[in-house]
Design an enzyme around this catalytic site. Structure first.
Site, PDB file in Angstrom:
ATOM      1  N   ASP A 151      36.513  48.415  47.303  1.00 44.65           N
ATOM      2  CA  ASP A 151      36.728  47.031  46.862  1.00 44.65           C
ATOM      3  C   ASP A 151      38.121  46.868  46.273  1.00 44.65           C
ATOM      4  OD1 ASP A 151      36.001  44.399  46.619  1.00 44.65           O
ATOM      5  OD2 ASP A 151      34.873  44.650  44.758  1.00 44.65           O
ATOM      6  N   ILE A 169      35.723  37.368  29.650  1.00 46.85           N
ATOM      7  CA  ILE A 169      37.065  37.452  30.251  1.00 46.85           C
ATOM      8  C   ILE A 169      37.018  37.662  31.762  1.00 46.85           C
ATOM      9  CG2 ILE A 169      38.238  38.267  28.172  1.00 46.85           C
ATOM     10  CD1 ILE A 169      37.949  41.115  29.190  1.00 46.85           C
TER      11      ILE A 169
END
Length: 786
Positions: free
Chosen positions: A613, A486
């Protein structure tokens, strides 16, 4: 059992008929509007909305708009006011009308300062600034100052006075009766003060109750017999410290009575001739009158009410956290446990200890007891440290690395830095301002540092993650088949899996590579994410279920986020667009969820955690479309001081990286703010962080959107798939756009804190809710509650 028979109810209503007495108020989760005998409470969330009822009314309780989270409420003679969670705004309702539908909200305040301890009197409304820098008033009609500078606690309001306790444990009062009340307590050192109609009572540092009109308890007033008081028109009630039961006394006759026998209460409030309390057993609300022989106790048809005010600064809970308060507050906030002794539960201003006349021997004994307690705590802490070190060093047999520094090679033209120069209309070194004066100060700059310190505290810990075998996880993913893949993360590939017990999970598997520098980076990322997520818990952070370490295999198991990443909804590959995210209200809500998760990392972890991030692909959506921040493989412990930075090579994703970080190698919490600013522009425009313009040239969403926002032309860059915002949505979208522009400022020191960003996004979402019928625009007044 306490029941209210019909004759008792009739008696209660007769006693509580509107009188010239004015109710008083202090911040609580229960409040009374005396003129209409309306009782309201803050319910469990989310959201922590306000519901009301009236004694004698057998109908169910009724909610009052808006349907947003409130932290506390306070009652006056004819009005009620509620402080919004976070202290960014407060609303008031006129309760004089007997109709439940008459409770139209009027917003008296909406920034720029955070507020706490709202206290409503007969007409005036007072509040303490978040950070305790002063007291403010609304509707004061020139009887009160608009602002009183100083650090105060225990704010309370009566008919024509407002009082508080300052740092020296002296009482300071304002208003027509203020000088008289203040003079009475001039020689007292006070822990808390409580207001009635025209009188006030205090609990002093010796633990005794003292009242300005002589309404002291008729029974022996022993030290610390009572832990809280509630004052009405001409009566006083108190909660006993030992067992939580209530005793009341009449100011006219001086008679004492126990209206509810041996029922224990968490808190009580009073207004007019009515007193109400929240029971310890089931958080239900009981109310009673002032008739000693027949107090006419009635249980109100209200749901369970919060047993205390939810706060974000857990470290201020001097006596621990109320059991299960994290679930009661529905988030990272907690309710402080009440202290057994008021000497421990004194205000955050740290007043001196109670003054007793001890003998020299008693002082010596107390000294030895203090020495023994401190020594025992120190010994226990030392043993815990030794056990922990042995467990980490021997059982784990490896060091957990929090620092990982992969190198990002910038392009010749500076990568995402292109387009940020003043020549392109991007951010300059000075902070951005909106083209309109109304947005020239959209951040609480002056109080941001104070607010951050106020809201900071230790991270929330949870049980250690489960350890899985590789065989278990392989079986959960059909041997990591392509059909279960995924996505990808900072150190591997993500698969959807189903554990043997039926739980759906997301499993991140590290790429198996030889033992090279790349392998060490992957190992460090694994250990970093495991270390952080094992100790952090927040509803807007993806929860870690477990992990696997076998030979060279490194896997992390998370709860499964059914609706995938925000990135995939903004930039779908197959052309199918999410109908749920094609509304401005929903997009702003997702941004607010993500901002709250990052705020938790910055303000609640000590030292703060820098994600490093932040991007739309690391913002995941669960089955209920609640956004959660994910992927902590690059996260680091930040510097303890707000002005400091870490010096290290840049890591992250091009397009979202802080220019100061990849240019100067200076990493701060403001680096995450920059990444979120890019995500905000991405959400507003529907453009990728780096995309090709009409001429086929790569450009950043910052360089594309910022010039339009600064020029006041936000509408020209909005995502056409969502459509033009409605009237109130337009103001909300504009606020988000200006907030984003400040976030992507070139200089980190000019960017807002996450607390500021959360406050702005909350305001934006509230504006969207107004346009969706939650609040009628005609019912909101920023000027007055009259």
């Amino acid at each position: 059992m306490l029941t209210a028979a019909i004759p008792a109810v009739v008696t209660l209503l007769a006693v509580l008929s509107p009188s010239p007495a004015c109710a008083t108020g202090s911040a609580s989760t229960i409040a009374i509007a005396a003129d209409s005998s309306t009782v309201c409470g803050v319910t469990y969330g989310p959201p922590s909305s306000v519901l009301c009822a009236r004694p004698g009314d057998r109908a169910s309780s009724f909610p009052i708009p808006p349907n947003i989270s409130f932290s506390s409420i306070s009652g006056g003679s004819a009005s009620l006011c509620g402080l919004r969670s976070g202290g960014t705004a407060f609303f008031c309702w006129n309760a004089s009308d007997s109709s439940a539908t008459a409770f139209r909200p009027k917003r008296l305040y909406n920034g720029p300062y955070g507020l706490e301890e709202l206290a409503v009197g007969a007409g005036q409304i007072a509040s303490i600034d978040l950070g305790r820098t002063g007291v403010r008033w609304w509707r004061e009609n020139r009887r009160f100052p608009s602002f009183a500078n100083g650090s105060y606690s225990s704010l309370t309001s009566g008919q024509s006075f407002t009082c508080a306790v300052n740092t020296s444990n002296s009482v300071r009062c304002w208003g027509p009766l203020g000088d008289e009340i203040q003079e009475f307590f001039a020689n007292s050192t006070v822990l808390r003060i409580y207001a009635g109609d025209n009188h006030a009572c205090s609990i002093d540092t010796g633990g005794r109750v003292v009242c300005s009109n002589g309404q002291t308890p008729p029974s022996p007033n022993s030290a610390f017999e009572f832990r809280s008081l509630a004052l009405g028109f001409n009566h006083t009630c108190a909660v006993r410290r030992t067992n939580g039961t209530v005793v009341c006394w009449d100011g006219v006759t001086g008679g004492e009575y126990a209206p509810v026998n041996m029922t224990a209460f968490e808190l009580i409030v009073a207004g007019g001739n009515l007193t109400c309390g929240l029971t310890t057993a089931n958080f239900s609300v009981l109310c009673w009158g002032v008739d000693r022989n027949n107090p006419a106790v009635a249980r109100l048809p209200l749901p369970e009410i919060l047993p205390g005010i939810c706060i974000s600064n857990q470290s201020s809970c001097r006596c621990g956290v109320f059991p299960n308060s994290e679930n009661l507050c529905s988030g990272s906030e907690v309710i402080c446990q009440r202290c057994d002794d008021l000497t421990q539960q004194s205000s955050p201003l740290s007043p001196p200890p109670p003054q007793f006349p001890p003998s020299s021997s008693s002082r010596t004994n107390r000294g030895w007891r203090a020495f023994a307690i401190i020594g025992s705590v120190g010994t226990f802490a030392g043993l815990c440290s030794i056990v922990y070190c042995i467990w980490v060093g021997i059982c784990r047999r490896k060091k957990v690395h929090n620092s990982v520094q992969p190198t990002i090679t910038a392009s010749a033209n500076g990568g995402p830095h292109t387009g940020h120069s003043s020549g392109t209309g991007g951010p300059s070194s000075s902070p951005f301002v909106s083209p309109s004066a109304s947005r020239s100060r959209i951040f609480r700059r002056q109080g941001s540092r104070v607010m951050n310190r106020q809201r900071s505290g230790p991270s929330s810990f949870k049980d250690r993650a489960e350890e899985f075998s590789f065989e278990e996880l392989a079986a959960a993913t059909n041997n990591f088949s392509f059909e279960t893949k995924i996505g990808g993360g900072s150190f591997g590939t993500v698969y959807k899996g189903k554990l043997a017990d039926g739980r759906e999970v997301a499993i991140k598997r590290s790429d198996t590579v030889p033992r090279t520098n790349k392998f060490q980076e992957k190992e460090s990322a694994f250990q970093s994410e495991l270390a952080f997520l094992s100790r952090l818990h927040h509803k807007h952070l993806v929860a870690l279920v477990g992990y696997c370490e076998e030979k060279e295999e490194r896997l992390l198991v998370y709860e499964y986020m059914k609706n995938g990443a925000l990135y995939d909804h903004l930039h779908p590959k197959n052309g199918e667009e999410s109908s749920v995210l094609n509304s401005w209200k929903m997009r702003i809500k997702v941004l607010l969820d993500a901002a709250r998760g990052i705020e938790y990392l910055h303000s609640y972890a000590v030292p703060p955690i820098i994600h490093r991030d932040i991007k739309s692909s690391n913002i995941l959506l669960d089955a209920n479309w609640v956004a959660r921040v994910s992927d902590f493989g690059l996260s680091l412990m930040g510097p303890e001081s707000e002005g400091d930075h870490l010096s290290l090579r840049a890591a992250g994703t091009v397009g979202y990286m802080d220019p100061e970080y990849y240019g100067l190698q200076h990493l701060t919490v403001k680096s995450d703010v920059y990444g979120l600013g890019v995500v905000m522009l991405e959400v507003l425009t529907g453009r990728r962080a780096i995309f090709k313009d009409d001429d086929g040239n790569p450009t950043s969403v910052v360089a594309y959107a910022v010039p339009f926002v600064v020029a006041g032309e936000v509408g020209k860059v909005l995502d056409v798939r969502v459509g033009q915002p409605l009237q109130h949505e337009a103001e909300a979208v504009e606020l988000v756009a200006y907030t984003a522009v400040h976030c992507v400022n070139l200089e980190g020191k000019e960017r807002p804190s996450m607390t500021d960003i959360v406050a702005n996004l909350e305001s934006a979402l509230a504006l969207c809710e107004e346009s969706h019928g939650t609040i009628s625009s005609a019912s909101i007044s920023l000027a007055s509650v009259d």
